[in-house]
Write a protein that holds these residues in place. Structure first.
Motif, PDB file in Angstrom:
ATOM      1  N   HIS A  32      -1.792 -15.196  -6.196  1.00 15.18           N
ATOM      2  CA  HIS A  32      -0.600 -15.019  -5.358  1.00 15.18           C
ATOM      3  C   HIS A  32      -0.739 -13.882  -4.351  1.00 15.18           C
ATOM      4  N   ARG A  33      -1.897 -13.210  -4.323  1.00 19.34           N
ATOM      5  CA  ARG A  33      -2.031 -11.995  -3.515  1.00 19.34           C
ATOM      6  C   ARG A  33      -1.698 -12.209  -2.049  1.00 19.34           C
ATOM      7  N   GLY A  34      -2.106 -13.321  -1.485  1.00 22.37           N
ATOM      8  CA  GLY A  34      -1.924 -13.533  -0.058  1.00 22.37           C
ATOM      9  C   GLY A  34      -0.609 -14.190   0.322  1.00 22.37           C
ATOM     10  N   ARG A  35       0.265 -14.427  -0.649  1.00 25.51           N
ATOM     11  CA  ARG A  35       1.523 -15.130  -0.378  1.00 25.51           C
ATOM     12  C   ARG A  35       2.596 -14.188   0.162  1.00 25.51           C
ATOM     13  N   LYS A  36       3.527 -14.750   0.906  1.00 24.11           N
ATOM     14  CA  LYS A  36       4.720 -14.012   1.343  1.00 24.11           C
ATOM     15  C   LYS A  36       5.784 -14.156   0.251  1.00 24.11           C
ATOM     16  N   LEU A  37       5.600 -13.407  -0.816  1.00 24.71           N
ATOM     17  CA  LEU A  37       6.483 -13.565  -1.961  1.00 24.71           C
ATOM     18  C   LEU A  37       7.484 -12.410  -2.045  1.00 24.71           C
ATOM     19  N   ASN A  38       8.496 -12.628  -2.893  1.00 15.74           N
ATOM     20  CA  ASN A  38       9.494 -11.604  -3.196  1.00 15.74           C
ATOM     21  C   ASN A  38       9.262 -11.117  -4.619  1.00 15.74           C
ATOM     22  N   PHE A  39       9.064  -9.821  -4.758  1.00 14.15           N
ATOM     23  CA  PHE A  39       8.637  -9.210  -6.018  1.00 14.15           C
ATOM     24  C   PHE A  39       9.644  -8.128  -6.395  1.00 14.15           C
ATOM     25  N   LEU A  40      10.144  -8.184  -7.621  1.00 11.55           N
ATOM     26  CA  LEU A  40      11.091  -7.176  -8.112  1.00 11.55           C
ATOM     27  C   LEU A  40      10.516  -6.454  -9.313  1.00 11.55           C
ATOM     28  N   GLU A  41      10.571  -5.112  -9.288  1.00 13.24           N
ATOM     29  CA  GLU A  41      10.281  -4.336 -10.491  1.00 13.24           C
ATOM     30  C   GLU A  41      11.488  -3.467 -10.819  1.00 13.24           C
ATOM     31  N   MET A  42      11.882  -3.486 -12.088  1.00 12.19           N
ATOM     32  CA  MET A  42      12.944  -2.619 -12.598  1.00 12.19           C
ATOM     33  C   MET A  42      12.299  -1.459 -13.351  1.00 12.19           C
ATOM     34  N   GLY A  43      12.667  -0.231 -12.970  1.00 12.14           N
ATOM     35  CA  GLY A  43      12.070   0.960 -13.562  1.00 12.14           C
ATOM     36  C   GLY A  43      10.928   1.443 -12.702  1.00 12.14           C
ATOM     37  N   LEU A  44      11.140   2.560 -11.980  1.00 11.75           N
ATOM     38  CA  LEU A  44      10.180   2.954 -10.941  1.00 11.75           C
ATOM     39  C   LEU A  44       9.426   4.247 -11.238  1.00 11.75           C
ATOM     40  N   GLN A  45       9.902   5.038 -12.208  1.00 11.52           N
ATOM     41  CA  GLN A  45       9.172   6.260 -12.576  1.00 11.52           C
ATOM     42  C   GLN A  45       9.564   6.660 -13.992  1.00 11.52           C
ATOM     43  N   ILE A  46       8.598   7.088 -14.760  1.00 10.13           N
ATOM     44  CA  ILE A  46       8.838   7.534 -16.130  1.00 10.13           C
ATOM     45  C   ILE A  46       9.738   8.774 -16.137  1.00 10.13           C
ATOM     46  N   GLY A  47      10.592   8.864 -17.171  1.00  7.81           N
ATOM     47  CA  GLY A  47      11.338  10.105 -17.377  1.00  7.81           C
ATOM     48  C   GLY A  47      12.817  10.030 -17.084  1.00  7.81           C
ATOM     49  N   GLY A  48      13.394   8.835 -17.150  1.00  4.13           N
ATOM     50  CA  GLY A  48      14.815   8.676 -16.886  1.00  4.13           C
ATOM     51  C   GLY A  48      15.684   8.954 -18.107  1.00  4.13           C
ATOM     52  N   PRO A  49      16.916   8.450 -18.094  1.00  5.39           N
ATOM     53  CA  PRO A  49      17.845   8.691 -19.204  1.00  5.39           C
ATOM     54  C   PRO A  49      17.342   8.185 -20.554  1.00  5.39           C
ATOM     55  N   GLU A  50      16.461   7.199 -20.546  1.00  8.60           N
ATOM     56  CA  GLU A  50      15.900   6.723 -21.814  1.00  8.60           C
ATOM     57  C   GLU A  50      15.113   7.821 -22.529  1.00  8.60           C
ATOM     58  N   HIS A  51      14.725   8.864 -21.780  1.00  5.80           N
ATOM     59  CA  HIS A  51      14.028  10.017 -22.358  1.00  5.80           C
ATOM     60  C   HIS A  51      14.935  11.248 -22.416  1.00  5.80           C
ATOM     61  N   GLY A  52      16.225  11.020 -22.257  1.00  5.35           N
ATOM     62  CA  GLY A  52      17.188  12.110 -22.386  1.00  5.35           C
ATOM     63  C   GLY A  52      17.468  12.878 -21.116  1.00  5.35           C
ATOM     64  N   ASN A  53      16.941  12.440 -19.981  1.00  6.04           N
ATOM     65  CA  ASN A  53      17.171  13.117 -18.718  1.00  6.04           C
ATOM     66  C   ASN A  53      18.349  12.491 -17.973  1.00  6.04           C
ATOM     67  N   SER A  54      18.865  13.206 -17.011  1.00  9.83           N
ATOM     68  CA  SER A  54      20.000  12.709 -16.232  1.00  9.83           C
ATOM     69  C   SER A  54      19.568  11.567 -15.309  1.00  9.83           C
ATOM     70  N   ALA A  55      20.476  10.613 -15.136  1.00 10.25           N
ATOM     71  CA  ALA A  55      20.212   9.554 -14.160  1.00 10.25           C
ATOM     72  C   ALA A  55      20.112  10.121 -12.752  1.00 10.25           C
ATOM     73  N   ASP A  56      20.691  11.292 -12.530  1.00  6.92           N
ATOM     74  CA  ASP A  56      20.647  11.935 -11.214  1.00  6.92           C
ATOM     75  C   ASP A  56      19.472  12.888 -11.066  1.00  6.92           C
ATOM     76  N   ARG A  57      18.481  12.739 -11.930  1.00  6.16           N
ATOM     77  CA  ARG A  57      17.276  13.563 -11.830  1.00  6.16           C
ATOM     78  C   ARG A  57      16.637  13.425 -10.449  1.00  6.16           C
ATOM     79  N   GLN A  58      15.852  14.401 -10.081  1.00  2.00           N
ATOM     80  CA  GLN A  58      15.103  14.307  -8.831  1.00  2.00           C
ATOM     81  C   GLN A  58      13.843  13.486  -9.066  1.00  2.00           C
ATOM     82  N   THR A  59      13.740  12.362  -8.415  1.00  2.00           N
ATOM     83  CA  THR A  59      12.550  11.518  -8.542  1.00  2.00           C
ATOM     84  C   THR A  59      11.518  11.973  -7.515  1.00  2.00           C
ATOM     85  N   THR A  60      10.262  11.844  -7.889  1.00  2.00           N
ATOM     86  CA  THR A  60       9.194  12.406  -7.061  1.00  2.00           C
ATOM     87  C   THR A  60       8.132  11.409  -6.647  1.00  2.00           C
ATOM     88  N   ASP A  61       8.095  10.244  -7.299  1.00  2.00           N
ATOM     89  CA  ASP A  61       7.051   9.274  -6.975  1.00  2.00           C
ATOM     90  C   ASP A  61       7.505   7.908  -7.449  1.00  2.00           C
TER      91      ASP A  61
END
Length: 222
Positions: A32-61
């Motif tokens: 599928h690499r060369g296709r004009k597809l629509n791709f969704l990922e949920m969860g963009l960086q480790i260390g959110g509320p699931e690890h006890g941090n605030s949802a309003d944390r400063q994301t860096t990457d």
């Protein structure tokens, strides 16, 4: 282009140093690499509320987003997270902020998304979050699309609801029997209603080791 090399270059935990999901994804996604597809990922960086941090944390990457943008040069990449990633700018990237603890929030996000070709759930890993997301987003998947749920072995104590059927158990039993069994009969009925649109489902173990617990579910849409 080897996806594991990209994952390692961008610092994604999908690479060789941790989960090794990129090996599986290279096999699934290369056609599928060369296709004009629509791709969704949920969860963009480790260390959110699931690890006890605030949802309003400063994301860096957003390492996986950068990886997908390079791996799929013609794709539109959509990212969904409880924390703010609106600072990440790319012409092919769209960010949606969503607290998945409430199902209606996922439904609202689904309404603004286009038809999708690939969906990866790498968000909180709480069972009800994963299951609400699947019920709301699997109908947005195009025919022939792939829906993937990562990290089935771990559920965060900050979110996990007692008594709910774990997502790994839900899909492993379905892959073996073709039947969805859930502690909540209403949820079982909702999953069963989607069976006609599921052409295949398999569950991989951590590091491909059959002695370990369920790790990744891959569901293919008819």
């Amino acid at each position: 282009m080897n996806l594991t090399d990209l994952a390692d270059r961008f610092g994604s935990d999908k690479g060789a140093s941790k989960h090794r999901y990129a090996e599986l994804y290279q096999m699934l996604f290369l056609p599928h690499r060369g296709r004009k597809l629509n791709f969704l990922e949920m969860g963009l960086q480790i260390g959110g509320p699931e690890h006890g941090n605030s949802a309003d944390r400063q994301t860096t990457d957003a390492p996986s987003v950068r990886m997908w943008l390079e791996y799929f040069p013609k794709a539109r990449i959509f990212g969904l997270d409880v924390s703010d990633f609106s600072w990440f700018q790319d012409p092919r990237f769209t960010f949606l902020r969503c607290n998945m603890d409430e199902r209606e929030n996922i439904r609202a996000a689904a309404e603004v998304l286009p038809e999708l070709d690939i969906i990866i759930d790498d968000a909180s890993h709480a069972s009800h979050h994963q299951q609400f997301a699947f019920l709301e987003l699997f109908p947005k998947l195009a025919s022939g699309g792939l829906y993937i749920i990562e990290d089935l072995r771990w559920q965060p104590a900050t979110y996990e609801r007692p008594g709910i059927t774990r997502t790994g158990d839900l899909f492993r039993i379905y892959s073996e029997s073709g039947v969805f069994r859930h502690s909540d009969p209403a949820m079982a009925a909702e999953f069963s209603a989607l069976r006609a649109d599921i052409s295949g489902c398999f569950v991989f173990q951590a590091h491909y080791n059959k002695s370990l617990r369920d790790q990744v579910a891959v569901i293919h849409k008819r």
